[in-house]
Design a protein around this motif. Structure first.
Motif, PDB file in Angstrom:
ATOM      1  N   HIS A 119       0.836  -1.197   0.000  1.00  0.00           N
ATOM      2  CA  HIS A 119       0.000   0.000   0.000  1.00  0.00           C
ATOM      3  C   HIS A 119       0.873   1.251   0.000  1.00  0.00           C
ATOM      4  N   LEU A 120       0.286   2.343  -0.435  1.00  0.00           N
ATOM      5  CA  LEU A 120       0.890   3.662  -0.275  1.00  0.00           C
ATOM      6  C   LEU A 120       0.314   4.244   1.012  1.00  0.00           C
ATOM      7  N   HIS A 121       1.192   4.765   1.882  1.00  0.00           N
ATOM      8  CA  HIS A 121       0.756   5.326   3.161  1.00  0.00           C
ATOM      9  C   HIS A 121       0.940   6.841   3.163  1.00  0.00           C
ATOM     10  N   GLU A 122       0.247   7.506   4.082  1.00  0.00           N
ATOM     11  CA  GLU A 122       0.090   8.953   4.057  1.00  0.00           C
ATOM     12  C   GLU A 122       1.288   9.781   4.514  1.00  0.00           C
ATOM     13  N   THR A 123       2.250   9.177   5.210  1.00  0.00           N
ATOM     14  CA  THR A 123       3.362   9.952   5.773  1.00  0.00           C
ATOM     15  C   THR A 123       4.701   9.355   5.372  1.00  0.00           C
ATOM     16  N   GLY A 124       5.621  10.196   4.989  1.00  0.00           N
ATOM     17  CA  GLY A 124       6.953   9.767   4.569  1.00  0.00           C
ATOM     18  C   GLY A 124       7.887   9.517   5.736  1.00  0.00           C
ATOM     19  N   LYS A 125       7.535   8.558   6.588  1.00  0.00           N
ATOM     20  CA  LYS A 125       8.388   8.150   7.714  1.00  0.00           C
ATOM     21  C   LYS A 125       8.350   6.637   7.819  1.00  0.00           C
ATOM     22  N   CYS A 126       9.510   6.035   7.980  1.00  0.00           N
ATOM     23  CA  CYS A 126       9.603   4.577   8.119  1.00  0.00           C
ATOM     24  C   CYS A 126      10.453   4.234   9.330  1.00  0.00           C
ATOM     25  N   GLU A 127       9.897   4.429  10.502  1.00  0.00           N
ATOM     26  CA  GLU A 127      10.634   4.140  11.730  1.00  0.00           C
ATOM     27  C   GLU A 127      10.409   2.682  12.121  1.00  0.00           C
ATOM     28  N   ALA A 128      11.502   1.904  12.094  1.00  0.00           N
ATOM     29  CA  ALA A 128      11.446   0.491  12.468  1.00  0.00           C
ATOM     30  C   ALA A 128      11.228   0.389  13.980  1.00  0.00           C
ATOM     31  N   PRO A 129      10.655  -0.683  14.486  1.00  0.00           N
ATOM     32  CA  PRO A 129      10.401  -1.932  13.776  1.00  0.00           C
ATOM     33  C   PRO A 129       8.988  -2.079  13.221  1.00  0.00           C
ATOM     34  N   ASP A 130       8.033  -1.181  13.587  1.00  0.00           N
ATOM     35  CA  ASP A 130       6.642  -1.434  13.187  1.00  0.00           C
ATOM     36  C   ASP A 130       6.140  -0.548  12.051  1.00  0.00           C
ATOM     37  N   PHE A 131       6.879   0.500  11.706  1.00  0.00           N
ATOM     38  CA  PHE A 131       6.545   1.427  10.621  1.00  0.00           C
ATOM     39  C   PHE A 131       5.196   2.124  10.804  1.00  0.00           C
ATOM     40  N   LYS A 132       4.713   2.209  12.040  1.00  0.00           N
ATOM     41  CA  LYS A 132       3.462   2.922  12.286  1.00  0.00           C
ATOM     42  C   LYS A 132       3.617   4.414  11.995  1.00  0.00           C
TER      43      LYS A 132
END
Length: 190
Positions: A84-97
């Protein structure tokens, strides 16, 4: 006289070569810095797993049909996965919420089979091979890469591409029962 003409011609040739050489040394760097992100400039997105390790790349390109996404990744669990494409440009591991909810500027429900759907960020499932690799092209028809326009993935906070652990059932709100977020990539203006 012949020597003077020959010297002048040689001098002019040397000056021309020097001009060409300096153009080649200066202009490529200058042009690279001067090229803004436009609808025709492909955007490379690093895809990272829950440990923050790069596992692939997605290349996004504006086309007349929408945004073409060429995804190549490895080291994934085999099987059908939601993307999916998500609304915010942040990918903080480990859950990517940190990537927020699905990209949904139309405020619709989730899923291609949902009568109240679908999100602009909903995409068809992908197949990860037995070797844990994926190499696929998907076209997201309801988004664009044009800054400042409606449904752009390049708004102020960017957006993200997220791969989930399970397939999307294409009907359950808000995310198609797709399970955990296992890979994420930031889409931004850079």
């Amino acid at each position: 006289m012949k020597k003077a003409i020959m010297f002048t011609t040689t001098l002019m040739f040397a000056v021309a070569l020097t001009g060409c050489a300096s153009d080649k040394e200066v202009n490529p760097l200058h042009q690279e810095e001067a090229i803004p992100v436009t609808s025709h400039t492909p955007i490379d997105v690093n895809m990272v797993n829950t440990e923050g390790v790069k596992v692939g790349t997605a290349t996004l390109t504006e086309t007349t049909e929408g945004v073409k996404i060429h995804l190549e990744a490895e080291g994934l669990e085999p099987g059908t996965k939601a993307i999916h494409l998500h609304e915010t440009g942040k990918c903080e591991a480990p859950d990517f919420k940190s990537a927020g909810a699905h990209y949904n500027p139309g405020q619709r429900e989730h899923g291609f089979d949902n009568p109240k759907g679908f999100h602009a960020g909903d995409l068809p499932n992908i197949e990860v091979t037995e070797k844990g690799t994926v190499n696929v092209e998907i076209t997201a028809t309801n988004v664009n890469l044009k800054q400042g326009e409606k449904n752009t993935l390049l708004d102020e906070d960017g957006s993200a591409i997220v791969i989930h652990a399970q397939p999307d059932d294409y009907k359950t709100n808000p995310a198609g029962n797709a399970g955990d977020r296992i890979v994420c990539g930031v889409i931004s203006k850079k």
